[in-house]
Write a protein that holds these residues in place. Structure first.
Motif, PDB file in Angstrom:
ATOM      1  N   GLN A  68       0.840  -1.196   0.000  1.00 40.02           N
ATOM      2  CA  GLN A  68       0.000   0.000   0.000  1.00 40.02           C
ATOM      3  C   GLN A  68       0.868   1.235   0.000  1.00 40.02           C
ATOM      4  O   GLN A  68       1.974   1.227   0.547  1.00 40.02           O
ATOM      5  CB  GLN A  68      -0.913   0.012   1.237  1.00 40.02           C
ATOM      6  CG  GLN A  68      -2.007   1.061   1.208  1.00 40.02           C
ATOM      7  CD  GLN A  68      -3.074   0.765   0.185  1.00 40.02           C
ATOM      8  OE1 GLN A  68      -3.562   1.648  -0.525  1.00 40.02           O
ATOM      9  NE2 GLN A  68      -3.430  -0.490   0.074  1.00 40.02           N
ATOM     10  N   PHE A  70       0.091   5.296   0.690  1.00 36.75           N
ATOM     11  CA  PHE A  70      -0.849   6.352   1.049  1.00 36.75           C
ATOM     12  C   PHE A  70      -0.206   7.713   0.859  1.00 36.75           C
ATOM     13  O   PHE A  70       0.958   7.888   1.205  1.00 36.75           O
ATOM     14  CB  PHE A  70      -1.286   6.219   2.511  1.00 36.75           C
ATOM     15  CG  PHE A  70      -2.339   5.189   2.745  1.00 36.75           C
ATOM     16  CD1 PHE A  70      -2.370   4.474   3.933  1.00 36.75           C
ATOM     17  CD2 PHE A  70      -3.316   4.931   1.803  1.00 36.75           C
ATOM     18  CE1 PHE A  70      -3.344   3.518   4.165  1.00 36.75           C
ATOM     19  CE2 PHE A  70      -4.287   3.983   2.027  1.00 36.75           C
ATOM     20  CZ  PHE A  70      -4.295   3.268   3.212  1.00 36.75           C
ATOM     21  N   PHE A  71      -0.991   8.645   0.352  1.00 38.14           N
ATOM     22  CA  PHE A  71      -0.523  10.017   0.217  1.00 38.14           C
ATOM     23  C   PHE A  71      -1.306  10.887   1.182  1.00 38.14           C
ATOM     24  O   PHE A  71      -2.534  10.855   1.198  1.00 38.14           O
ATOM     25  CB  PHE A  71      -0.724  10.521  -1.213  1.00 38.14           C
ATOM     26  CG  PHE A  71       0.179   9.873  -2.214  1.00 38.14           C
ATOM     27  CD1 PHE A  71      -0.168   8.675  -2.823  1.00 38.14           C
ATOM     28  CD2 PHE A  71       1.385  10.458  -2.546  1.00 38.14           C
ATOM     29  CE1 PHE A  71       0.669   8.079  -3.741  1.00 38.14           C
ATOM     30  CE2 PHE A  71       2.229   9.868  -3.476  1.00 38.14           C
ATOM     31  CZ  PHE A  71       1.872   8.678  -4.078  1.00 38.14           C
ATOM     32  N   ASN A  72      -0.623  11.658   1.983  1.00 37.37           N
ATOM     33  CA  ASN A  72      -1.244  12.548   2.948  1.00 37.37           C
ATOM     34  C   ASN A  72      -0.918  13.983   2.556  1.00 37.37           C
ATOM     35  O   ASN A  72       0.227  14.418   2.627  1.00 37.37           O
ATOM     36  CB  ASN A  72      -0.734  12.255   4.359  1.00 37.37           C
ATOM     37  CG  ASN A  72      -1.525  13.007   5.410  1.00 37.37           C
ATOM     38  OD1 ASN A  72      -1.885  14.167   5.222  1.00 37.37           O
ATOM     39  ND2 ASN A  72      -1.797  12.351   6.523  1.00 37.37           N
ATOM     40  N   MET A  79       3.197   7.387   2.750  1.00 38.75           N
ATOM     41  CA  MET A  79       3.439   6.200   3.572  1.00 38.75           C
ATOM     42  C   MET A  79       3.525   4.986   2.675  1.00 38.75           C
ATOM     43  O   MET A  79       2.631   4.733   1.869  1.00 38.75           O
ATOM     44  CB  MET A  79       2.303   6.024   4.585  1.00 38.75           C
ATOM     45  CG  MET A  79       2.297   7.090   5.664  1.00 38.75           C
ATOM     46  SD  MET A  79       0.890   6.941   6.770  1.00 38.75           S
ATOM     47  CE  MET A  79      -0.404   7.625   5.755  1.00 38.75           C
ATOM     48  N   PHE A  81       3.987   0.900   2.679  1.00 41.92           N
ATOM     49  CA  PHE A  81       3.878  -0.286   3.517  1.00 41.92           C
ATOM     50  C   PHE A  81       4.548  -1.455   2.786  1.00 41.92           C
ATOM     51  O   PHE A  81       4.166  -1.806   1.672  1.00 41.92           O
ATOM     52  CB  PHE A  81       2.414  -0.616   3.804  1.00 41.92           C
ATOM     53  CG  PHE A  81       1.709   0.405   4.638  1.00 41.92           C
ATOM     54  CD1 PHE A  81       1.167   1.544   4.049  1.00 41.92           C
ATOM     55  CD2 PHE A  81       1.591   0.254   6.003  1.00 41.92           C
ATOM     56  CE1 PHE A  81       0.516   2.497   4.811  1.00 41.92           C
ATOM     57  CE2 PHE A  81       0.939   1.199   6.770  1.00 41.92           C
ATOM     58  CZ  PHE A  81       0.405   2.325   6.179  1.00 41.92           C
TER      59      PHE A  81
ATOM     60  N   TYR B  89      -6.921  -2.135   4.183  1.00 39.10           N
ATOM     61  CA  TYR B  89      -6.696  -0.700   4.074  1.00 39.10           C
ATOM     62  C   TYR B  89      -7.956  -0.053   3.517  1.00 39.10           C
ATOM     63  O   TYR B  89      -8.580  -0.580   2.607  1.00 39.10           O
ATOM     64  CB  TYR B  89      -5.545  -0.383   3.123  1.00 39.10           C
ATOM     65  CG  TYR B  89      -4.179  -0.818   3.598  1.00 39.10           C
ATOM     66  CD1 TYR B  89      -3.648  -2.039   3.215  1.00 39.10           C
ATOM     67  CD2 TYR B  89      -3.414  -0.001   4.409  1.00 39.10           C
ATOM     68  CE1 TYR B  89      -2.389  -2.438   3.631  1.00 39.10           C
ATOM     69  CE2 TYR B  89      -2.150  -0.392   4.836  1.00 39.10           C
ATOM     70  CZ  TYR B  89      -1.646  -1.606   4.443  1.00 39.10           C
ATOM     71  OH  TYR B  89      -0.396  -1.993   4.856  1.00 39.10           O
ATOM     72  N   ILE B  90      -8.326   1.093   4.058  1.00 36.31           N
ATOM     73  CA  ILE B  90      -9.429   1.891   3.507  1.00 36.31           C
ATOM     74  C   ILE B  90      -8.893   3.299   3.301  1.00 36.31           C
ATOM     75  O   ILE B  90      -8.375   3.920   4.227  1.00 36.31           O
ATOM     76  CB  ILE B  90     -10.646   1.915   4.437  1.00 36.31           C
ATOM     77  CG1 ILE B  90     -11.175   0.496   4.643  1.00 36.31           C
ATOM     78  CG2 ILE B  90     -11.739   2.794   3.845  1.00 36.31           C
ATOM     79  CD1 ILE B  90     -12.359   0.416   5.569  1.00 36.31           C
ATOM     80  N   ASN B  91      -9.036   3.767   2.078  1.00 36.69           N
ATOM     81  CA  ASN B  91      -8.501   5.075   1.724  1.00 36.69           C
ATOM     82  C   ASN B  91      -9.604   5.905   1.094  1.00 36.69           C
ATOM     83  O   ASN B  91     -10.271   5.470   0.162  1.00 36.69           O
ATOM     84  CB  ASN B  91      -7.331   4.912   0.742  1.00 36.69           C
ATOM     85  CG  ASN B  91      -6.576   6.208   0.567  1.00 36.69           C
ATOM     86  OD1 ASN B  91      -6.783   7.162   1.296  1.00 36.69           O
ATOM     87  ND2 ASN B  91      -5.688   6.238  -0.406  1.00 36.69           N
ATOM     88  N   ASP B  97      -8.722   8.909   5.658  1.00 35.51           N
ATOM     89  CA  ASP B  97      -7.535   9.227   4.863  1.00 35.51           C
ATOM     90  C   ASP B  97      -6.643   8.012   4.679  1.00 35.51           C
ATOM     91  O   ASP B  97      -6.168   7.734   3.599  1.00 35.51           O
ATOM     92  CB  ASP B  97      -6.779  10.370   5.529  1.00 35.51           C
ATOM     93  CG  ASP B  97      -5.760  10.985   4.590  1.00 35.51           C
ATOM     94  OD1 ASP B  97      -4.956  11.812   5.020  1.00 35.51           O
ATOM     95  OD2 ASP B  97      -5.768  10.612   3.393  1.00 35.51           O
ATOM     96  N   SER B  98      -6.398   7.313   5.759  1.00 36.96           N
ATOM     97  CA  SER B  98      -5.546   6.130   5.667  1.00 36.96           C
ATOM     98  C   SER B  98      -5.862   5.213   6.835  1.00 36.96           C
ATOM     99  O   SER B  98      -5.138   5.183   7.830  1.00 36.96           O
ATOM    100  CB  SER B  98      -4.069   6.536   5.673  1.00 36.96           C
ATOM    101  OG  SER B  98      -3.774   7.326   6.814  1.00 36.96           O
ATOM    102  N   CYS B  99      -6.957   4.506   6.698  1.00 40.37           N
ATOM    103  CA  CYS B  99      -7.346   3.576   7.753  1.00 40.37           C
ATOM    104  C   CYS B  99      -6.597   2.265   7.542  1.00 40.37           C
ATOM    105  O   CYS B  99      -6.684   1.661   6.469  1.00 40.37           O
ATOM    106  CB  CYS B  99      -8.859   3.330   7.718  1.00 40.37           C
ATOM    107  SG  CYS B  99      -9.829   4.699   8.332  1.00 40.37           S
ATOM    108  N   VAL B 100      -5.880   1.835   8.548  1.00 43.14           N
ATOM    109  CA  VAL B 100      -5.134   0.588   8.507  1.00 43.14           C
ATOM    110  C   VAL B 100      -5.766  -0.332   9.541  1.00 43.14           C
ATOM    111  O   VAL B 100      -5.758  -0.031  10.739  1.00 43.14           O
ATOM    112  CB  VAL B 100      -3.649   0.824   8.824  1.00 43.14           C
ATOM    113  CG1 VAL B 100      -2.894  -0.493   8.789  1.00 43.14           C
ATOM    114  CG2 VAL B 100      -3.051   1.814   7.837  1.00 43.14           C
TER     115      VAL B 100
END
Lengths: 165, 412
Positions: A68, A70-72, A79, A81, B89-91, B97-100
């Motif tokens: 995964q 993720f962009f914040n 991020m 993973f 993961y839920i985005n 925003d970034s549920c892990v």
């Protein structure tokens, strides 16, 4: 006319027994040299091949995935993973983003976030996952393409390409 | 001889080396085969989300650790070999925003039930319960702001889907028309409230009729009855439909086919009556803005059979029917694409076309089963110009109950 027996004696060759002894000695000497050489050479070959196959075997047992990204936008961070799904512990040594190395001080350190040290490797046991939190000084661009490469100490790499949302 | 021995020794040393090399290679090949099998297993995994994808647990939030959580259920189908879920993961840009979400044996925020990790090969409708903090509500996910859910397995596969599932726009000519009776431009949509009635003593139509009896039922009545049927235009109809006074509703006894009661249409109901229908259960889709019949008679057309306003005939040609004739039953065309038109309540009560209170049709049977037909006569322009059409629809079966109003007994 008397024959000079002493001259005759001095001109006579070695006896058969001595000749045989000499031949044996010479042969044994050559054999010893040959065996020593063969032992050294074969030993080196054996050791080398053993090391080669051992290393290749270990490299073959490595399996890891980038599961995964993720962009914040708020934190200007990304991020990544990484999970070890192989059968051997792996050592992560570098993460490249669009060809640029990000390691060591390039990562933020959080309690539950992994980091790759400037020297050495980050060990990742089997079935473990690490989150690498990258902070961008100028922020990341929406729509931009990021090619992420994660490399291990044994020479394996995993590549993924993502687009900034 | 010594040379031979030496040669033999060297030969044997080489042989030993070859054996050692072969053994190392064999070990390497075994490892390679094992990793290849692992790779095969990895790509044999196939997990799909099953509709509706994610459902929220009914009721209040659940306690998870020191806080409250929303609990959800993820529904999956496994089309591959057995798999083990290790993370979800839920985005989402707006919701999460970034549920892990990791496995847990007890409810905790951002955790899913560890017991739900394993999916058997070929298993369908596998439920995975997970918990999110109370301030994270997945109901904020929509087609315009979808949530991306990624399921990670122990072998390293990642299966992703967007939720809610994107809706597929309806294709012209291949829309889901639902269940109903279709002929020409008109449709009777199948529902409990497609028929009802009123009498002089029951002026508020029961919707649906039958109530606790559980089926469509009409009472035996000697003082007349008004029967109402919901009719609407079908999808993609391009013009309004105008009913003519020959429109009729007939009931025929099951065991006596010759016994027929015909109810011809009467004038459209008043707007007040229409609004009463609209406010009743199942009838919020009725259009009460249509013109109300004011064509004649001393009485207003309420729900009482003793106050029937007849549906007068109009002698205009189909071409002039909608312009010359006033107060027609208008079954309007759809107002939006891929939708049916708003339904209209059509009333039937008299024994002949354009009949009035003097021609009330009564039901003299009791405790019998009947079938029914709709004879629809209407003017419609399908693009080639207006034309007068007459169609007969086999309609529903009903029970004629006892004399009670509403009936309490039926032979069905």
């Amino acid at each position: 006319m008397r024959i000079n027996r002493r001259k005759l004696k001095r001109n006579l060759g070695v006896s058969t027994v001595v000749a045989n002894m000499l031949m044996i000695l010479i042969t044994l000497s050559l054999a010893a040299i040959l065996v020593a050489w063969a032992g050294t050479t074969y030993g080196a070959f054996t050791g080398g091949s053993s090391l080669f196959f051992a290393q290749r075997g270990q490299a073959l047992q490595e399996r890891f995935v980038i599961e995964q990204v993720f962009f914040n936008k708020t934190a200007n961070s990304t991020m990544i993973f990484v999970r070890n799904v192989g059968s051997i512990e792996i050592g992560l040594v570098a993460i490249y983003v669009n060809g640029t190395l990000y390691a060591g001080s390039g990562f933020n350190q959080n309690d539950w976030v992994c980091t790759i040290p400037s020297t050495g490797e980050k060990l990742l046991p089997v079935q473990s996952v690490c989150e690498f939190n990258m902070t961008w000084s100028n922020g990341w661009t929406s729509g931009a393409i990021f090619t992420i490469v994660v490399a291990t100490a044994r020479g394996n790499q995993v590549t993924t390409t993502v687009r900034g949302p | 001889m010594i040379g031979g021995i030496i040669f033999l020794v060297i030969f044997l040393a080489a042989l030993v080396f070859m054996l050692a090399l072969g053994q190392q290679y064999d070990v390497y090949q075994t490892t390679a085969a094992a990793m290849q099998q692992r790779q095969i297993d990895m790509y044999s995994e196939n997990i799909l989300a099953a509709y509706p994808g994610i459902t929220k647990g009914a009721g209040a939030q659940v306690s998870c650790g020191a806080q409250q959580c929303n609990n959800y259920t993820l529904i999956l189908n496994n089309l591959g070999i057995n798999s083990k879920i290790v993370r979800i993961y839920i985005n989402s840009k707006t919701v999460c925003d970034s549920c892990v979400i990791d496995p847990s044996s007890t409810p905790l925020p951002n955790r899913f039930l560890a017991l739900d990790q394993m999916l058997n090969a070929g298993e369908s409708s596998h439920y995975v319960v997970f918990w999110l903090p109370a301030n994270v509500d997945l109901s904020g996910c929509s087609n315009s702001s979808e949530c991306r859910v990624s399921i990670v397995t122990a072998r390293g596969r990642v299966f992703s889907f967007a939720w809610p599932f994107p809706t597929v726009p309806a294709v012209t000519g291949a829309v889901n028309r639902g269940t109903g009776i279709y002929i020409g431009p008109l449709v009777i949509t199948f529902q409990k409230a497609l028929i009802t009635y009123t009498t002089n003593t029951l002026t508020l139509p029961p919707i649906p009729i039958g109530k606790t009896n559980g089926y469509w039922i009409l009472p035996k009545t000697s003082s007349g009855i008004i029967i109402y049927v919901k009719i609407q235009t079908d999808i993609n109809v391009t013009h309004n439909v105008y009913l003519t006074p020959q429109t009729v509703f007939e009931i025929v006894q099951f065991n006596s086919p010759g016994a027929v009661d015909a109810f011809f249409t009467i004038a459209p109901i008043t707007r007040t009556v229409c609004n009463n229908f609209k406010n009743a259960t199942y009838n919020s889709d009725i259009d009460c803005t249509l013109p109300v019949y004011t064509g004649g008679g001393p009485h207003t057309n309420s729900t009482e059979p003793s106050n029937i306003v007849p549906y007068r005939a109009c002698g205009a040609t189909p071409l002039e029917y909608n312009t010359t004739c006033t107060g027609r039953y208008i079954i309007p065309k759809p107002t939006a694409p891929n939708q049916k038109g708003p339904p209209v309540i059509v009333a039937f009560a008299v024994s002949k076309a354009s009949g009035d209170t003097n021609n009330l049709q009564k039901i003299s049977w009791s405790l019998v089963s009947v079938t029914s037909f709709l004879g629809l006569s209407y003017v419609y322009d399908n693009g080639d110009g207006p034309y007068l059409y007459g169609v007969t629809l086999p309609f529903i079966s009903l029970c004629i109950g006892d004399t009670a109003n509403p009936p309490t007994a039926c032979s069905m």
